[in-house]
Design a protein around this motif. Structure first.
Motif, PDB file in Angstrom:
ATOM      1  N   MET A   1      42.015  51.040  48.282  1.00 17.30           N
ATOM      2  CA  MET A   1      40.699  50.423  48.355  1.00 17.30           C
ATOM      3  C   MET A   1      40.895  48.914  48.489  1.00 17.30           C
ATOM      4  O   MET A   1      41.655  48.319  47.748  1.00 17.30           O
ATOM      5  N   PRO A   2      40.181  48.298  49.426  1.00 16.56           N
ATOM      6  CA  PRO A   2      40.346  46.847  49.612  1.00 16.56           C
ATOM      7  C   PRO A   2      39.763  46.048  48.451  1.00 16.56           C
ATOM      8  O   PRO A   2      38.839  46.494  47.770  1.00 16.56           O
ATOM      9  N   ARG A   3      40.326  44.870  48.247  1.00 16.36           N
ATOM     10  CA  ARG A   3      39.827  43.943  47.228  1.00 16.36           C
ATOM     11  C   ARG A   3      39.107  42.814  47.961  1.00 16.36           C
ATOM     12  O   ARG A   3      39.637  42.229  48.896  1.00 16.36           O
ATOM     13  N   PHE A   4      37.895  42.529  47.503  1.00 15.61           N
ATOM     14  CA  PHE A   4      37.081  41.465  48.077  1.00 15.61           C
ATOM     15  C   PHE A   4      36.891  40.368  47.040  1.00 15.61           C
ATOM     16  O   PHE A   4      36.755  40.637  45.851  1.00 15.61           O
ATOM     17  N   TYR A   5      36.856  39.130  47.516  1.00 18.76           N
ATOM     18  CA  TYR A   5      36.672  37.956  46.660  1.00 18.76           C
ATOM     19  C   TYR A   5      35.366  37.278  47.053  1.00 18.76           C
ATOM     20  O   TYR A   5      35.051  37.164  48.240  1.00 18.76           O
ATOM     21  N   PHE A   6      34.631  36.807  46.043  1.00 19.08           N
ATOM     22  CA  PHE A   6      33.299  36.241  46.241  1.00 19.08           C
ATOM     23  C   PHE A   6      33.302  34.775  45.801  1.00 19.08           C
ATOM     24  O   PHE A   6      33.131  34.467  44.627  1.00 19.08           O
ATOM     25  N   ASN A   7      33.502  33.877  46.750  1.00 14.54           N
ATOM     26  CA  ASN A   7      33.557  32.445  46.461  1.00 14.54           C
ATOM     27  C   ASN A   7      32.179  31.838  46.674  1.00 14.54           C
ATOM     28  O   ASN A   7      31.579  32.008  47.741  1.00 14.54           O
ATOM     29  N   VAL A   8      31.670  31.151  45.653  1.00 12.13           N
ATOM     30  CA  VAL A   8      30.348  30.529  45.733  1.00 12.13           C
ATOM     31  C   VAL A   8      30.517  29.102  46.246  1.00 12.13           C
ATOM     32  O   VAL A   8      31.252  28.299  45.664  1.00 12.13           O
ATOM     33  N   VAL A   9      29.816  28.810  47.349  1.00 14.90           N
ATOM     34  CA  VAL A   9      29.966  27.533  48.034  1.00 14.90           C
ATOM     35  C   VAL A   9      28.665  26.740  47.948  1.00 14.90           C
ATOM     36  O   VAL A   9      27.585  27.272  48.206  1.00 14.90           O
ATOM     37  N   SER A  10      28.784  25.459  47.575  1.00 15.79           N
ATOM     38  CA  SER A  10      27.630  24.549  47.537  1.00 15.79           C
ATOM     39  C   SER A  10      28.049  23.227  48.161  1.00 15.79           C
ATOM     40  O   SER A  10      29.210  23.041  48.521  1.00 15.79           O
ATOM     41  N   VAL A  15      33.367  27.446  44.041  1.00 15.23           N
ATOM     42  CA  VAL A  15      33.859  28.150  42.860  1.00 15.23           C
ATOM     43  C   VAL A  15      34.609  29.370  43.388  1.00 15.23           C
ATOM     44  O   VAL A  15      34.018  30.250  44.019  1.00 15.23           O
ATOM     45  N   ILE A  16      35.914  29.395  43.147  1.00 17.87           N
ATOM     46  CA  ILE A  16      36.785  30.434  43.673  1.00 17.87           C
ATOM     47  C   ILE A  16      36.788  31.649  42.740  1.00 17.87           C
ATOM     48  O   ILE A  16      36.953  31.511  41.523  1.00 17.87           O
ATOM     49  N   ASP A  17      36.634  32.806  43.311  1.00 19.30           N
ATOM     50  CA  ASP A  17      36.743  34.071  42.580  1.00 19.30           C
ATOM     51  C   ASP A  17      38.222  34.446  42.552  1.00 19.30           C
ATOM     52  O   ASP A  17      38.794  34.808  43.574  1.00 19.30           O
ATOM     53  N   LEU A  18      38.845  34.340  41.402  1.00 16.78           N
ATOM     54  CA  LEU A  18      40.276  34.620  41.277  1.00 16.78           C
ATOM     55  C   LEU A  18      40.583  36.097  41.045  1.00 16.78           C
ATOM     56  O   LEU A  18      41.713  36.539  41.264  1.00 16.78           O
ATOM     57  N   GLU A  19      39.586  36.868  40.593  1.00 14.90           N
ATOM     58  CA  GLU A  19      39.809  38.276  40.260  1.00 14.90           C
ATOM     59  C   GLU A  19      39.480  39.221  41.405  1.00 14.90           C
ATOM     60  O   GLU A  19      40.213  40.165  41.661  1.00 14.90           O
ATOM     61  N   GLY A  20      38.369  38.997  42.060  1.00 17.48           N
ATOM     62  CA  GLY A  20      37.938  39.887  43.118  1.00 17.48           C
ATOM     63  C   GLY A  20      37.445  41.216  42.586  1.00 17.48           C
ATOM     64  O   GLY A  20      37.459  41.470  41.385  1.00 17.48           O
ATOM     65  N   SER A  21      37.011  42.070  43.512  1.00 18.15           N
ATOM     66  CA  SER A  21      36.505  43.395  43.170  1.00 18.15           C
ATOM     67  C   SER A  21      37.014  44.399  44.189  1.00 18.15           C
ATOM     68  O   SER A  21      37.008  44.133  45.393  1.00 18.15           O
ATOM     69  N   GLY A  63      42.439  35.429  51.880  1.00 21.59           N
ATOM     70  CA  GLY A  63      41.521  34.292  51.857  1.00 21.59           C
ATOM     71  C   GLY A  63      40.703  34.147  53.120  1.00 21.59           C
ATOM     72  O   GLY A  63      39.943  33.192  53.270  1.00 21.59           O
ATOM     73  N   THR A  64      40.829  35.093  54.024  1.00 23.48           N
ATOM     74  CA  THR A  64      40.054  35.062  55.263  1.00 23.48           C
ATOM     75  C   THR A  64      38.598  35.388  54.958  1.00 23.48           C
ATOM     76  O   THR A  64      38.302  36.390  54.290  1.00 23.48           O
ATOM     77  N   VAL A  65      37.686  34.544  55.437  1.00 25.25           N
ATOM     78  CA  VAL A  65      36.256  34.785  55.232  1.00 25.25           C
ATOM     79  C   VAL A  65      35.825  35.925  56.157  1.00 25.25           C
ATOM     80  O   VAL A  65      35.942  35.833  57.374  1.00 25.25           O
ATOM     81  N   LEU A  66      35.337  36.992  55.547  1.00 29.79           N
ATOM     82  CA  LEU A  66      34.894  38.171  56.293  1.00 29.79           C
ATOM     83  C   LEU A  66      33.398  38.145  56.564  1.00 29.79           C
ATOM     84  O   LEU A  66      32.930  38.658  57.574  1.00 29.79           O
ATOM     85  N   LEU A  67      32.649  37.558  55.632  1.00 30.50           N
ATOM     86  CA  LEU A  67      31.192  37.549  55.725  1.00 30.50           C
ATOM     87  C   LEU A  67      30.654  36.430  54.851  1.00 30.50           C
ATOM     88  O   LEU A  67      31.226  36.145  53.789  1.00 30.50           O
ATOM     89  N   ILE A  68      29.579  35.806  55.299  1.00 30.99           N
ATOM     90  CA  ILE A  68      28.907  34.764  54.511  1.00 30.99           C
ATOM     91  C   ILE A  68      27.503  35.259  54.184  1.00 30.99           C
ATOM     92  O   ILE A  68      26.756  35.671  55.080  1.00 30.99           O
ATOM     93  N   VAL A  69      27.164  35.211  52.901  1.00 26.59           N
ATOM     94  CA  VAL A  69      25.834  35.609  52.440  1.00 26.59           C
ATOM     95  C   VAL A  69      25.143  34.361  51.900  1.00 26.59           C
ATOM     96  O   VAL A  69      25.545  33.814  50.874  1.00 26.59           O
ATOM     97  N   ALA A  70      24.126  33.902  52.623  1.00 27.90           N
ATOM     98  CA  ALA A  70      23.339  32.754  52.168  1.00 27.90           C
ATOM     99  C   ALA A  70      22.380  33.207  51.073  1.00 27.90           C
ATOM    100  O   ALA A  70      21.779  34.281  51.172  1.00 27.90           O
TER     101      ALA A  70
END
Length: 79
Positions: A1-10, A15-21, A63-70
């Protein structure tokens, strides 16, 4: 199962997600990002802050951005 990381950008930075899901698909990751954005905005509104300009970058393990959610895209607008 792939691991995804959710970095919050302002405008102030990221804010880097170090754990992922571990999630089955990018669509599952998008749904999680939408829930996260809504939760963060709810907390901010209760504190009198507007963080709607932020975004979540969904990244893979490299660390490749796969999708951006505004954040603004996660709000249903009343007509």
């Amino acid at each position: 199962m792939p691991r995804f990381y959710f970095n919050v950008v302002s405008n102030a930075g990221m804010v880097i997600d170090l754990e992922g899901s571990d999630l089955a698909t990018i669509e599952d990751a998008r749904r999680e990002a939408v829930q996260d954005a809504r939760a963060l905005m709810s907390q901010a509104v209760l504190s009198g802050r507007d963080i709607s300009a932020r975004k979540i970058h969904i990244c893979d393990e490299r660390g490749t951005v796969l999708l951006i959610v505004a954040f603004t895209d996660t709000i249903r607008r009343a007509d």
